[in-house]
Structure formats: structure tokens, C-alpha cells
Design a protein around this motif. Structure first.
Motif, PDB file in Angstrom:
ATOM      1  N   LEU A  21     -40.555  22.454  10.707  1.00 39.27           N
ATOM      2  CA  LEU A  21     -38.754  22.319  11.157  1.00 39.27           C
ATOM      3  C   LEU A  21     -38.461  22.832  10.569  1.00 39.27           C
ATOM      4  O   LEU A  21     -37.068  23.119  10.504  1.00 39.27           O
ATOM      5  CB  LEU A  21     -38.948  20.806  11.750  1.00 39.27           C
ATOM      6  N   SER A 165     -30.808  17.281  17.216  1.00 42.62           N
ATOM      7  CA  SER A 165     -32.358  18.135  17.568  1.00 42.62           C
ATOM      8  C   SER A 165     -32.694  17.683  18.722  1.00 42.62           C
ATOM      9  O   SER A 165     -33.160  18.831  19.120  1.00 42.62           O
ATOM     10  CB  SER A 165     -33.503  18.147  15.911  1.00 42.62           C
ATOM     11  N   SER A 166     -32.982  16.617  19.223  1.00 41.73           N
ATOM     12  CA  SER A 166     -33.532  16.671  20.353  1.00 41.73           C
ATOM     13  C   SER A 166     -31.760  17.170  21.741  1.00 41.73           C
ATOM     14  O   SER A 166     -32.560  17.461  22.337  1.00 41.73           O
ATOM     15  CB  SER A 166     -33.456  14.929  20.706  1.00 41.73           C
ATOM     16  N   ARG A 169     -32.373  20.823  22.178  1.00 46.21           N
ATOM     17  CA  ARG A 169     -33.822  21.563  22.559  1.00 46.21           C
ATOM     18  C   ARG A 169     -33.580  20.763  23.754  1.00 46.21           C
ATOM     19  O   ARG A 169     -33.184  22.065  24.995  1.00 46.21           O
ATOM     20  CB  ARG A 169     -34.755  20.440  21.933  1.00 46.21           C
ATOM     21  N   VAL A 198     -27.563  22.572  17.540  1.00 41.43           N
ATOM     22  CA  VAL A 198     -28.772  23.076  16.774  1.00 41.43           C
ATOM     23  C   VAL A 198     -27.755  23.795  15.274  1.00 41.43           C
ATOM     24  O   VAL A 198     -28.331  23.545  14.390  1.00 41.43           O
ATOM     25  CB  VAL A 198     -29.406  24.142  17.036  1.00 41.43           C
ATOM     26  N   VAL A 201     -28.600  20.778  12.584  1.00 39.01           N
ATOM     27  CA  VAL A 201     -30.006  20.782  12.173  1.00 39.01           C
ATOM     28  C   VAL A 201     -30.326  21.642  11.455  1.00 39.01           C
ATOM     29  O   VAL A 201     -30.202  23.167  11.835  1.00 39.01           O
ATOM     30  CB  VAL A 201     -30.395  20.466  12.899  1.00 39.01           C
ATOM     31  N   PHE A 203     -33.305  23.353  11.287  1.00 41.63           N
ATOM     32  CA  PHE A 203     -34.024  23.629  12.028  1.00 41.63           C
ATOM     33  C   PHE A 203     -33.939  25.094  11.796  1.00 41.63           C
ATOM     34  O   PHE A 203     -33.365  25.564  13.548  1.00 41.63           O
ATOM     35  CB  PHE A 203     -34.494  22.831  13.383  1.00 41.63           C
ATOM     36  N   ASP A 206     -35.607  26.405  15.871  1.00 44.44           N
ATOM     37  CA  ASP A 206     -34.794  25.819  16.870  1.00 44.44           C
ATOM     38  C   ASP A 206     -33.510  26.794  17.213  1.00 44.44           C
ATOM     39  O   ASP A 206     -32.988  27.143  18.177  1.00 44.44           O
ATOM     40  CB  ASP A 206     -34.541  24.511  16.894  1.00 44.44           C
TER      41      ASP A 206
END
Length: 245
Positions: A21, A165-166, A169, A198, A201, A203, A206
Motif C-alpha cells: 500500500l 483511503s476508502s 477508492r 487520495v 494518504v 498510497f 492508489d
């Protein structure tokens, strides 16, 4: 001693997942291989599917299909009695399907997850990121209306928890759904939410995927300059990770 080995395998596996991640993919490969080796040595069936599922993530994202499939060969044939193993295997097989551009494979891999009788763990935002994968695959096979209905409860739950993060996505998946349904303004708003979330975070995979999806949408709507900016940054992110697909 088996308890110590199980803890070691579990720890290395979830360290590898965190590194996946976070974009530390070379380290993730090393630690995933250690997790698999310890698990095989200890012959711990009840964690094997989870361990090998994590070991397949980086190869799948890099387009190393042989390594990804080789990792998945270690998954148990039946994990019906252990939901964590079932969802780990389903997620990894879905990631492989996503990477090769096969939405039908994604849907088939995740179908068992949709029928778990107890939903709290699998639907909790931030644990197993399956709803966005499933929704985007539905769009890929022309079932955007189903994806629209699927996403709503997950979006509400992620927003209530404040899980960036959720949120990112699911907003990316929402953008694809809205675009497929011909609601361009709603799609652009969803991608704007995804890009905002995004960036909160660390990531990088992603982030690159979100910029790619947003850039594609803006390019189709004629906003070519902004689209080019997003697509260029996305391409750089993929290149740094070695995410060839």
C-alpha cells in the motif's frame, strides 16, 4: 513453536501488505516471500491462503503473471470455513483479474465475498477494499446500474468513519459509474472527491490509479490540459512502482 511461526508468518505477510500500500514494493516482495517460506515450513494451513494471497499482490500489479499465479497455487482449494482466508484469496485473484483487464474474472473472484452471512468485518472500510473493485468490474461488463446501487452503503460507511483511503477508492469507482451512466458533472465531482481524499494518504499506487481514472474522464469531457496533467503524474507514479499494466 508453531504459535511463534504462525505469528512470524502473519507479521511478515501484513508487513508486506502495508509496504504494498505504501509503495515499498521491493521490500514487500522480500517480506511476502519470507511469510510464505515460514508458513510452508510450519505447515500452517489455516493462514496459508491469506499469506499467499498477499504474496501475489506486487507481481500482479507489476504484470508478472507467472509469479502471481505461482503464488496463488499455494492457496487452499477450499476456504469456506474461514472467511479471512476466503476474502484474502478473493482479493488477490480479483487484483490479478483487474491487472489483466478481465472484469469477469474480478466479479467471479469476489462473488463469494458478497454472500458472507456476517458482514461487519468484510464491509468495514479500510480492511478489505473489495467494493470499489467489484463496482468498477460491474461497469466494465456494462452493469453500471448495479454498481450504482452497490456503492451507496459503502460510501456512507466510509464517510461516517472518515477513512480517506476508502473514500478515495469508492469515489474513484463512483466516478466511473457516473461516467458510464452519462452523468458527466456527477462523474467529475466524484473524481474531484477522490483526488482530494487520495492526497491525504500515502498510497502511491492508489493515487496513480485515481489520477489515471480522473484524467481519462476529463479528457473525454474536453478538459485536455487538466487531463494531461493528471495522466502525466499518473504515468510517473506507475513507472516509479514498476506497475507495467
Amino acid at each position: 513453536q508453531l504459535g511463534v511461526l504462525n505469528t512470524a508468518a502473519f507479521s511478515f505477510a501484513f508487513l508486506a501488505r502495508a509496504e504494498y500500500l505504501a509503495g515499498a514494493w521491493d521490500d514487500a516482495v522480500v517480506h511476502a516471500e519470507r511469510a510464505v517460506a515460514i508458513n510452508v515450513e510450519a505447515d500452517l494451513d489455516f493462514t496459508r491462503s491469506m499469506v499467499v494471497g498477499i504474496a501475489a499482490l506486487v507481481p500482479a500489479a507489476r504484470g508478472d503473471w507467472e509469479a502471481a499465479e505461482r503464488a496463488m497455487e499455494g492457496a487452499l482449494a477450499s476456504v469456506d470455513d474461514y472467511e479471512r482466508s476466503a476474502v484474502a484469496v478473493a482479493m488477490s485473484r480479483a487484483r490479478i483479474g483487474e491487472a489483466v483487464g478481465d472484469p469477469e474474472a474480478v466479479l467471479a473472484a469476489l462473488e463469494p465475498v458478497r454472500h458472507f452471512p456476517f458482514r461487519d468485518g468484510v464491509d468495514e472500510p479500510g480492511f478489505w477494499a473489495w467494493p470499489d473493485l467489484y463496482a468498477e468490474a460491474l461497469v466494465g461488463v456494462g452493469r453500471a446500474e448495479e454498481a450504482d446501487a452497490l456503492l451507496g452503503p459503502h460510501e456512507q460507511r466510509a464517510a461516517a468513519r472518515g477513512r480517506h483511503s476508502s473514500i478515495a477508492r469508492l469515489a474513484r469507482a463512483r466516478g466511473r459509474v457516473e461516467a458510464a451512466l452519462g452523468r458527466a458533472e456527477h462523474a467529475e465531482a466524484a473524481f474531484a472527491r477522490a483526488l482530494e481524499a487520495v492526497d491525504k494518504v500515502a498510497f502511491p499506487f492508489d493515487a496513480a490509479r485515481t489520477r489515471l481514472a480522473a484524467g481519462e474522464c476529463l479528457r473525454r469531457s474536453g478538459q485536455r490540459r487538466r487531463a494531461a496533467e493528471l495522466l502525466t503524474v499518473a504515468q510517473q507514479g506507475f513507472a516509479e512502482l514498476g506497475a507495467a499494466p
